[in-house]
Design a protein around this motif. Structure first.
Motif, PDB file in Angstrom:
ATOM      1  N   ARG A 194      22.396 -16.564  -5.926  1.00 28.19           N
ATOM      2  CA  ARG A 194      21.276 -15.616  -5.944  1.00 28.19           C
ATOM      3  C   ARG A 194      19.940 -16.353  -6.033  1.00 28.19           C
ATOM      4  NH1 ARG A 194      24.309 -11.921  -9.857  1.00 28.19           N
ATOM      5  NH2 ARG A 194      25.774 -11.007  -8.401  1.00 28.19           N
ATOM      6  N   PRO A 211      14.837  -7.499   3.536  1.00 23.82           N
ATOM      7  CA  PRO A 211      15.016  -8.792   4.210  1.00 23.82           C
ATOM      8  C   PRO A 211      15.291  -8.647   5.712  1.00 23.82           C
ATOM      9  CG  PRO A 211      16.959  -8.234   2.932  1.00 23.82           C
ATOM     10  CD  PRO A 211      15.972  -7.153   2.671  1.00 23.82           C
ATOM     11  N   VAL A 215      20.762 -10.938   4.550  1.00 19.25           N
ATOM     12  CA  VAL A 215      20.877  -9.619   3.905  1.00 19.25           C
ATOM     13  C   VAL A 215      21.998  -9.651   2.873  1.00 19.25           C
ATOM     14  CG1 VAL A 215      19.968  -8.405   5.915  1.00 19.25           C
ATOM     15  CG2 VAL A 215      22.433  -8.713   5.674  1.00 19.25           C
ATOM     16  N   ASN A 216      21.837  -8.797   1.869  1.00 18.50           N
ATOM     17  CA  ASN A 216      22.860  -8.719   0.816  1.00 18.50           C
ATOM     18  C   ASN A 216      24.047  -7.907   1.302  1.00 18.50           C
ATOM     19  OD1 ASN A 216      20.979  -9.912  -0.892  1.00 18.50           O
ATOM     20  ND2 ASN A 216      20.228  -7.923  -1.614  1.00 18.50           N
ATOM     21  N   GLU A 217      25.222  -8.332   0.892  1.00 20.30           N
ATOM     22  CA  GLU A 217      26.411  -7.504   1.031  1.00 20.30           C
ATOM     23  C   GLU A 217      26.779  -7.130  -0.399  1.00 20.30           C
ATOM     24  OE1 GLU A 217      28.351  -6.501   3.660  1.00 20.30           O
ATOM     25  OE2 GLU A 217      26.800  -7.247   5.024  1.00 20.30           O
ATOM     26  N   PRO A 218      26.360  -5.940  -0.878  1.00 21.41           N
ATOM     27  CA  PRO A 218      26.504  -5.630  -2.308  1.00 21.41           C
ATOM     28  C   PRO A 218      27.926  -5.842  -2.828  1.00 21.41           C
ATOM     29  CG  PRO A 218      25.253  -3.926  -1.188  1.00 21.41           C
ATOM     30  CD  PRO A 218      25.763  -4.840  -0.128  1.00 21.41           C
ATOM     31  N   GLY A 219      28.008  -6.578  -3.910  1.00 26.09           N
ATOM     32  CA  GLY A 219      29.300  -6.815  -4.550  1.00 26.09           C
ATOM     33  C   GLY A 219      30.138  -7.860  -3.825  1.00 26.09           C
ATOM     34  N   TYR A 222      26.576 -12.534   1.057  1.00 25.23           N
ATOM     35  CA  TYR A 222      25.422 -12.464   1.974  1.00 25.23           C
ATOM     36  C   TYR A 222      25.877 -12.540   3.419  1.00 25.23           C
ATOM     37  CZ  TYR A 222      22.724 -13.437  -2.225  1.00 25.23           C
ATOM     38  OH  TYR A 222      22.183 -13.358  -3.465  1.00 25.23           O
ATOM     39  N   ARG A 223      24.980 -12.108   4.263  1.00 26.38           N
ATOM     40  CA  ARG A 223      25.244 -12.178   5.708  1.00 26.38           C
ATOM     41  C   ARG A 223      23.933 -12.562   6.388  1.00 26.38           C
ATOM     42  NH1 ARG A 223      28.229  -8.109   9.408  1.00 26.38           N
ATOM     43  NH2 ARG A 223      28.664  -6.936   7.535  1.00 26.38           N
ATOM     44  N   GLU A 225      21.817 -12.186   9.519  1.00 30.73           N
ATOM     45  CA  GLU A 225      21.784 -11.255  10.648  1.00 30.73           C
ATOM     46  C   GLU A 225      22.035 -12.018  11.933  1.00 30.73           C
ATOM     47  OE1 GLU A 225      22.059  -8.199  10.234  1.00 30.73           O
ATOM     48  OE2 GLU A 225      20.176  -7.199   9.799  1.00 30.73           O
TER      49      GLU A 225
END
Lengths: 226, 491
Positions: A194, A211, A215-219, A222-223, A225
């Motif tokens: 983080r 962002p 981008v966040n992938e909650p839980g 990250y990804r 784009e």
């Protein structure tokens, strides 16, 4: 034909709906109802993408995924009703390329399938420069530019961005990032990822609250784009 | 009868023996004042046997002394004031000593009785408190009460939410149960009352004696059959103590029942959440097939007419709504069952970023402004749950903001918490409704589920925060607080 898709779902209605929906988008579709059949089809028919439902009767989705991985190079998109975040992480760590939560619309599914197919096509090409919008990561020269402007990253920041760039479009779990960037000893310490992601965003001129690149992938993680 | 006469016989015998002894001594030598020996006997009689034998002894002593030793010997003639005085002294000694002795005996008897009572009560109380079954303890207590002479029955009735039931002490008629429930409900005793720690009998008319007395306690009623005529103060004291103990035991029973009930509710909440979880799964699978089928046919390649496609798109919207309601109900029931929060330090901006991304298609038609300061300290929250709060509040804003309208998301650190807000420029919420928007199933929309904001409230409160809504000049603003992460965390 834009690709072969194998649907693995025990519900006949779902099989029919996906066969119709995906064929309207020029995919060649086959559908099976069990893990055993999926493995057989994966080796004999050689699909490009496998849509694997996790809630299969008998041999369950995770077991099927584990058996599929050495048998095929197809991208696997895991499909599930109400997956917990742990299920998503487990599927990704077991080799899934993406996950889609049921219920979904055909358009959304088609977009995901096209994204994994695009990535599949990119990897063998060994493209040295990976782009995400106006962000460019030049793997050969280890340089990062936004809109042509060079961004200076620390080695850790670069390694993290490089790993995300190599898997652009695919969700990467915290665990995978920690292992790839810091090594096995760091696994479990999500604050590292983080913190570093926040630093990278700052340097890229990206806004955490909206962002454009990472981008966040909650839980999950990250990804980058695609 | 012999028992009651024996002390008198002893008195007479003792006095005769003393007379013989005095006679023996005077025959040997002349000793003055030997009559004092009688005092010893009278003293002993008074101390040991009470007033009657002592007085009898003193009269007998006087007569015998007068007869045998006072001249003229052989007659009862009293001559002169000396002898009268002697008689009076003997009688006085007899009366005073017996009085003293009797009061001593009474005190000792009282002390012994009290000790016995305390001992019995102590044993009863220990046994009662040790016994895991309150009814067993109450039965012991009731049995002890009916051992008292004036107590013919002693029943304990519990009153649970207006329903009386007998716990101990045998049969209680339906009429009596009704009367007991009435007494408990109104807090009015019948026949007996405890005032200042003392039991008072309140019998007014004699025919009422066949009916029991009722004494309401905190968690029940004591139904007591008592005979006022034979009710000694000792009995009443014991009864008071037993009633006090019964009161404690009934309280304990109610506390135990309440704990059990609370545990039951908790278990049923969890069960409800588990059932709903499995039900949600069962509901979502057909919705998944519906949506896959409807959206497949809505593709232009399917070759349907535009109005047919529109119909399919509308139906898919309905299926999506159904799906969201199932999800909301499950989320709410999990929160009500006390879901475990997976709290970790997070940058609030990241959480906003995830929510905004999830709704990017819907937000595209609006003017979204995000003002989350770069140096906002991290929050300690469950990412998924707070993500739900943000998406629900954003969806609510999307619902009310006019198309192309403004939606603002902001946050600031204030008073040791992060205060976040989401505002839109839609119509204000009626003042009377401001308190109700977070109520479960309350909605301003005809098609709303009334769950979204209720979920927000539960999540925020589960994090120890507060959520509120107010009408700003531009439009409604929802504000909520989140706890800060420990300062050691740098994010």
């Amino acid at each position: 034909m834009s690709g072969r898709v194998l649907v693995v779902d025990d519900e006949v209605e779902m099989q029919r709906a996906l066969r119709a929906g995906l064929s309207y988008h020029d995919f060649d579709v086959r559908a099976v109802g069990s893990g055993e059949e999926a493995i057989r089809e994966a080796t004999s028919w050689r699909p490009d993408v496998i849509l694997l439902d996790l809630g299969l009767p008998g041999m369950d989705g995770f077991a099927t995924l584990k058996a599929l991985r050495p048998a095929t190079r197809a991208a696997v998109i895991v499909v599930s009703v109400m997956p917990g975040e742990k299920d998503k992480v487990r599927a990704l760590d077991a080799g899934a390329d993406d996950y889609v939560v049921k219920p979904f619309g055909t358009e959304e599914l088609v977009a995901r399938i096209r994204a994994v197919l695009r990535r599949q096509a990119d990897v063998p090409a060994g493209e040295p420069v990976i782009r995400s919008g106006d962000l460019e990561v030049d793997l050969a020269h280890r340089t990062v530019t936004v809109n042509g402007r060079v961004v200076r990253l620390t080695p850790t920041e670069y390694e993290l961005l490089r790993y995300l760039a190599l898997h652009a479009g695919k969700p990467v779990t915290h665990t995978t990032l920690l292992r790839q960037v810091w090594g096995d000893y760091a696994v479990g310490d999500k604050y590292n990822t983080r913190y570093v992601v926040a630093q990278i965003r700052k340097k890229l001129g990206d806004d955490s609250a909206n962002p454009r690149y990472i981008v966040n992938e909650p839980g999950v993680g990250y990804r980058l784009e695609g | 009868m012999t028992r009651r006469l024996a002390p008198y016989a002893l008195a007479i015998g003792g006095v005769i023996a003393v007379t013989a002894a005095i006679g023996l001594i005077t025959s040997l030598a002349s000793v003055p004042g030997l009559s004092a020996i009688y005092l010893l006997v009278v003293l002993w009689l008074g101390a040991r046997w009470g007033r009657g034998p002592a007085v009898a002894g003193s009269i007998a002593a006087f007569l015998l002394y007068d007869f045998f030793f006072v001249p003229p010997v052989g007659t009862f003639t009293v001559r002169g004031p000396a002898e009268v005085l002697e008689l009076i002294v003997l009688l006085a000694v007899a009366l005073v000593t017996s009085q003293l002795a009797a009061s001593l005996r009474r005190t000792r008897g009282g002390a012994e009785a009290l000790a016995r009572e305390s001992r019995a009560l102590y044993e009863l109380a220990t046994a009662a408190l040790r016994s895991p079954e309150v009814t067993v303890a109450l039965t012991m207590l009731s049995r002890r009460a009916t051992e008292l002479r004036s107590i013919s029955r002693f029943s304990l009735v519990a009153v649970d939410s207006g329903h009386p039931s007998v716990l101990a002490g045998g049969e209680v008629s339906l009429e009596e149960l009704k009367q007991a429930a009435w007494c408990h409900e109104n807090g009015r005793p019948v026949g007996i009352a405890v005032r200042d720690g003392e039991l008072k009998l309140m019998r007014t008319h004699p025919e009422a004696q066949s009916t029991p007395a009722y004494l309401p306690l905190a968690s029940g009623v004591a139904v007591v059959g008592i005979e006022p005529a034979t009710a000694a103060p000792d009995d009443l004291r014991m009864l008071t103590a037993l009633i006090g103990l019964a009161d404690l035991l009934l309280d304990r029973r109610r506390a135990a029942l309440e704990t059990e009930r609370a545990r039951g509710f908790e278990a049923s909440d969890r069960l409800k959440a588990a059932i709903l979880s499995s039900l949600s799964h069962e509901l979502k699978s057909p919705i998944a097939s519906l949506r896959a089928g409807l959206t497949a046919l809505a593709a232009p390649q399917a070759g349907l007419l535009p109005e047919q496609r529109q119909l399919l798109i509308d139906l898919d919207g309905q299926a999506t709504r159904l799906d969201r309601m199932v999800g909301d109900m499950l989320a709410l029931s999990r929160l009500e069952a006390g879901v475990q929060l997976d709290k970790e330090p997070h940058r609030f901006a990241d959480l906003v970023g995830s929510a905004v991304r999830q709704l990017r298609a819907e937000l595209a038609g609006h003017d979204l402004a995000i003002s989350v300061p770069d140096d906002l300290p991290p929050v300690e929250v469950d990412e998924m749950q707070v993500g739900r709060v943000l998406t629900n509040l954003l969806e609510n804003a999307l619902e009310w903001a006019p198309s192309q309208g403004a939606i603002e998301v902001g946050a600031a650190a204030r008073n040791g918490v992060v205060e976040a807000w989401i505002e839109n420029d839609g119509p204000p919420i009626a003042t009377g409704d401001l308190d109700r928007v977070f109520d479960t199933f309350w909605t301003r929309r005809a098609r709303g589920s009334g769950l979204g904001l209720a979920i927000c409230k539960r999540v925020v409160e589960a994090h120890g925060g507060r959520i509120s809504v107010e009408n700003r000049r531009r439009g409604p603003r929802f504000t909520f607080t989140l706890p800060l992460a420990p300062i050691t965390v740098a994010l």
